[in-house]
Motif scaffolding. Sequence first.
Motif, PDB file in Angstrom:
ATOM      1  N   THR A 102      33.410  27.199  44.323  1.00 29.28           N
ATOM      2  CA  THR A 102      33.535  28.565  43.816  1.00 29.28           C
ATOM      3  C   THR A 102      34.867  29.121  44.306  1.00 29.28           C
ATOM      4  O   THR A 102      35.049  29.316  45.515  1.00 29.28           O
TER       5      THR A 102
ATOM      6  N   ILE B 245      33.999  33.403  37.509  1.00 28.78           N
ATOM      7  CA  ILE B 245      33.268  33.064  38.727  1.00 28.78           C
ATOM      8  C   ILE B 245      31.796  33.448  38.626  1.00 28.78           C
ATOM      9  O   ILE B 245      30.915  32.665  38.979  1.00 28.78           O
ATOM     10  N   ASP B 246      31.523  34.658  38.131  1.00 25.86           N
ATOM     11  CA  ASP B 246      30.160  35.193  38.149  1.00 25.86           C
ATOM     12  C   ASP B 246      29.331  34.917  36.897  1.00 25.86           C
ATOM     13  O   ASP B 246      28.104  34.911  36.971  1.00 25.86           O
TER      14      ASP B 246
ATOM     15  N   ALA C   1      38.875  36.512  36.201  1.00 26.88           N
ATOM     16  CA  ALA C   1      38.399  35.866  37.421  1.00 26.88           C
ATOM     17  C   ALA C   1      36.945  36.227  37.690  1.00 26.88           C
ATOM     18  O   ALA C   1      36.132  35.348  38.002  1.00 26.88           O
ATOM     19  N   GLU C   2      36.626  37.496  37.576  1.00 29.93           N
ATOM     20  CA  GLU C   2      35.234  37.908  37.812  1.00 29.93           C
ATOM     21  C   GLU C   2      34.295  37.245  36.811  1.00 29.93           C
ATOM     22  O   GLU C   2      33.252  36.706  37.182  1.00 29.93           O
ATOM     23  N   TRP C   3      34.655  37.250  35.550  1.00 26.03           N
ATOM     24  CA  TRP C   3      33.819  36.650  34.515  1.00 26.03           C
ATOM     25  C   TRP C   3      33.669  35.149  34.760  1.00 26.03           C
ATOM     26  O   TRP C   3      32.557  34.610  34.697  1.00 26.03           O
TER      27      TRP C   3
ATOM     28  N   ARG D  84      37.940  34.855  44.545  1.00 24.45           N
ATOM     29  CA  ARG D  84      38.359  35.666  43.402  1.00 24.45           C
ATOM     30  C   ARG D  84      39.862  35.966  43.430  1.00 24.45           C
ATOM     31  O   ARG D  84      40.551  35.810  42.421  1.00 24.45           O
ATOM     32  N   SER D  85      40.376  36.377  44.575  1.00 22.87           N
ATOM     33  CA  SER D  85      41.794  36.740  44.651  1.00 22.87           C
ATOM     34  C   SER D  85      42.698  35.522  44.393  1.00 22.87           C
ATOM     35  O   SER D  85      43.761  35.656  43.786  1.00 22.87           O
TER      36      SER D  85
ATOM     37  N   LEU E 112      41.904  32.968  42.438  1.00 21.04           N
ATOM     38  CA  LEU E 112      41.849  32.700  40.998  1.00 21.04           C
ATOM     39  C   LEU E 112      42.694  33.708  40.227  1.00 21.04           C
ATOM     40  O   LEU E 112      43.397  33.339  39.290  1.00 21.04           O
ATOM     41  N   VAL E 113      42.666  34.976  40.631  1.00 22.78           N
ATOM     42  CA  VAL E 113      43.520  35.993  39.986  1.00 22.78           C
ATOM     43  C   VAL E 113      44.983  35.569  40.111  1.00 22.78           C
ATOM     44  O   VAL E 113      45.731  35.583  39.127  1.00 22.78           O
TER      45      VAL E 113
ATOM     46  N   SER F 287      42.096  39.940  36.754  1.00 20.49           N
ATOM     47  CA  SER F 287      40.941  40.316  37.585  1.00 20.49           C
ATOM     48  C   SER F 287      39.657  40.225  36.774  1.00 20.49           C
ATOM     49  O   SER F 287      38.638  39.733  37.259  1.00 20.49           O
TER      50      SER F 287
END
Length: 96
Positions: free
Chosen positions: A54, A42-43, A38-40, A57-58, A60-61, A35
């Motif tokens: 893009t 993407i964002d 994924a956040e890092w 997120r889920s 990519l996790v 998680s």
Amino acid sequence: MTDTATQICELLHEASATHHRVFRIVDGDDPDWASWYAEWLIDLSELPELLGTTPVRSELVYILVALDKEYSGGAQKAAWEDFYAHRLIDHFVASK
């Protein structure tokens, strides 16, 4: 390795180093590491630009966890970053 794969490999390496610094007090131990990655990715990285999309997120996790299991379960010759980079390209670019 393609230029895009090399760049994604470098992002994954940077994410790993950053994650380890953020979680230094527990020596990088983070049960929910995917998680965070994924956040890092993407964002805070160029991953969406490199993939041309893009990722959700889920998704990519899920992919990161699946790649971890696949990589850990076999005798891989490539560094994990190389292995993940190619699989991410296959999943997100080839499936467009």
